[in-house]
Scaffold this motif. Structure first.
Motif, short mmCIF file in Angstrom:
data_model
loop_
_atom_site.label_atom_id
_atom_site.label_comp_id
_atom_site.label_asym_id
_atom_site.label_seq_id
_atom_site.Cartn_x
_atom_site.Cartn_y
_atom_site.Cartn_z
N ILE A 1 -1.00 -4.91 4.83
CA ILE A 1 -1.62 -4.03 3.85
C ILE A 1 -1.10 -2.60 4.03
N GLY A 2 -1.00 -2.19 5.30
CA GLY A 2 -0.46 -0.86 5.59
C GLY A 2 0.96 -0.71 5.11
N ILE A 3 1.76 -1.77 5.33
CA ILE A 3 3.17 -1.72 4.90
C ILE A 3 3.24 -1.58 3.38
N PHE A 4 2.39 -2.33 2.69
CA PHE A 4 2.42 -2.24 1.23
C PHE A 4 1.93 -0.88 0.75
N MET A 5 0.89 -0.35 1.44
CA MET A 5 0.42 1.00 1.08
C MET A 5 1.54 2.01 1.25
N ALA A 6 2.29 1.87 2.36
CA ALA A 6 3.38 2.81 2.61
C ALA A 6 4.43 2.72 1.51
N GLY A 7 4.80 1.46 1.16
CA GLY A 7 5.84 1.29 0.15
C GLY A 7 5.40 1.76 -1.21
N TRP A 8 4.19 1.38 -1.61
CA TRP A 8 3.68 1.74 -2.93
C TRP A 8 3.39 3.23 -3.02
N GLY A 9 2.79 3.76 -1.97
CA GLY A 9 2.42 5.17 -1.97
C GLY A 9 3.63 6.09 -2.00
N SER A 10 4.77 5.62 -1.48
CA SER A 10 5.94 6.48 -1.41
C SER A 10 6.54 6.78 -2.78
N ALA A 11 6.29 5.88 -3.76
CA ALA A 11 6.85 6.04 -5.10
C ALA A 11 8.35 6.25 -5.05
N ASN A 12 8.99 5.41 -4.26
CA ASN A 12 10.43 5.47 -4.13
C ASN A 12 10.94 4.06 -4.38
N LYS A 13 12.03 3.94 -5.14
CA LYS A 13 12.46 2.59 -5.54
C LYS A 13 12.78 1.73 -4.34
N TYR A 14 13.45 2.31 -3.37
CA TYR A 14 13.80 1.52 -2.17
C TYR A 14 12.54 1.08 -1.44
N ALA A 15 11.60 2.01 -1.31
CA ALA A 15 10.38 1.71 -0.55
C ALA A 15 9.59 0.59 -1.22
N ILE A 16 9.51 0.62 -2.57
CA ILE A 16 8.73 -0.40 -3.26
C ILE A 16 9.41 -1.76 -3.16
#
Lengths: 316, 118
Positions: free
Chosen positions: A118-133
């Protein structure tokens, strides 16, 4: 009061050990590639390198990009580090050295450690960066796929010991370690190791990080201490995996001559070195290959192992 | 009954305080000088186009659905494993049937092509 003291010591211990595991990995990686590895900070073998790294990350600028979802972005490192550290509540670090020996130990460990996703997904989604998502999507897919073989592989020791309590599982191995049960033990351990590697996002399953295509995956937008937390959490997870692996399959603290804690530490170190060895010798595989390995090979295989374990436990 | 879970809450508190403390400390110690370019999403120096959160192939969600189905069934195996030795033959046959039903579902998704990603 005792609990509080033990918690503080535990947390400090985990952070210290993990800091030196990162040093060990860099040293190991260096040797694997005919380099020396860190050697400048701290005279013999660069022993102060992890402390210097920590100090550096502490004073780095904390950049929060404009487009981020502030809540998810700021909360993610805390969620990840909480989920990975909380597992140690019920992992014994030696004979009766444990915060609380839960009677649902194995289930607790599996449940809490998967919260990190969940934390990993929060980090990816919250970053609003294409690579991160992209990385977060891949990560979630991979983690949930390997959750099932992992849970099934951990069931084998539970059946053989007849308990989910980690101390009872170790006690059940006082004569023969579970890995030495013919076929059953080795297959279950192999499934455990492969799924644990995937859960820890290590090569050959580190498609979420994939430096060469996703830069650094979900950690792209993080800097300073928040990055350090995400990075530390990975190593805390690895430490937990090595510990749980040696408790469930390698007989925990059972062993002749040496004190119990030392045996467990030795086995954990051995398993950690094995994971490092795998990381620095293999290549990364594609996402569809990762998913196919989980769903088409490991899932049926682990169910078969489970039935085998049932039969074994029934006959003997 | 809940006393045995108390240390978990202690550790949660300790870790949260440590994490928050270090984040605040690093926020205070680190320099703060955000330029416009620094606060842009990092895409290797190229100006970002469109919103990063776009639609994803349905395959990703399919895996999540399969996970929910199978993971719940797998969790049912844990209580069974703990009292397996008391159940003896009954437990073995019962679980054989359970896993058989599970495999029917598995073969179904395999035949439907839900596991094809190429």
């Amino acid at each position: 009061m005792n609990t509080l003291f033990y918690s503080l010591v535990l947390l400090a211990g985990i952070l210290l050990v993990v800091a030196y595991l990162t040093w060990l990995e860099r040293k190991f990686a260096g040797r694997m590639q005919s380099r020396i590895g860190p050697q400048r900070v701290g005279k013999p073998w660069g022993l102060l390198q992890p402390i210097a790294d920590g100090a550096k990350l502490l004073v780095k600028e904390d950049i929060i990009p404009q487009a981020t979802d502030k809540t998810a972005y700021n909360l993610a490192p805390i969620v990840v580090i909480l989920a990975t550290t909380l597992v140690f509540v019920t992992i014994p670090l030696g004979k009766s050295v444990v915060l609380v020996d839960l009677n649902v130990g194995v289930l607790f460990i599996l449940a809490i450690s998967s919260l990190a996703l969940i934390g990993i997904f929060m980090a990816g989604w919250g970053s609003a960066n294409k690579y991160a998502i992209l990385s977060a999507m891949r990560g979630v897919n991979q983690l949930i796929s390997y959750e099932i073989p992992l849970v099934l592989a951990c069931l084998v020791p539970v059946i053989l010991a007849g308990s989910m309590k980690l101390s009872s599982i170790v006690l059940a191995q006082s004569k023969v370690w579970f890995i030495f049960y013919p076929f059953l033990g080795q297959i279950a351990f192999l499934i455990f190791l492969v799924s644990a590697l995937a859960e820890a996002n290590r090569i050959p399953f580190d498609i979420t990080e994939a430096e060469s295509e996703l830069i650094a995956g979900y950690t792209v937008e993080y800097s300073g201490m928040k990055f350090a937390f995400l990075w530390l959490a990975e190593y805390i997870h690895l430490l937990a995996v090595s510990l749980v692996g040696s408790i469930l399959f390698l007989g925990g603290w059972n062993g002749p001559w040496l004190p119990s804690g030392l045996w467990l530490a030795l086995k954990t170190l051995l398993l950690f070195l094995l994971i490092l060895w795998i990381r620095w010798s293999l290549v990364r595989i594609r996402l569809d290959q990762i998913l196919a390995l989980s769903w088409k090979v490991l899932f049926p295989l682990s169910l078969a192992t489970l039935i085998l374990a049932g039969g074994w436990s029934f006959i003997f | 009954m809940f006393e045995q879970y108390f240390p978990i809450f202690v550790l949660v508190t300790v870790v949260t305080i440590m994490a928050l403390g270090m984040l605040v400390l690093s926020h205070l110690l680190g320099r703060k000088k955000g330029t416009k370019r620094k606060l842009m999403p990092y895409e290797c120096g190229i100006e970002p186009e469109e919103d990063a959160r776009q639609r994803f192939p349905v395959k990703f969600y399919l895996v999540a659905l399969m996970f929910i189905v199978f993971d719940i069934e797998v969790v049912f195996l844990y209580p069974w494993a703990v009292i397996y030795k008391q159940l003896a033959l009954f437990g073995l046959i019962e679980m054989g049937i359970f896993i058989l039903i599970l495999m029917v579902g598995y073969v179904y998704i395999l035949k439907k092509g839900a596991l094809k990603w190429e």
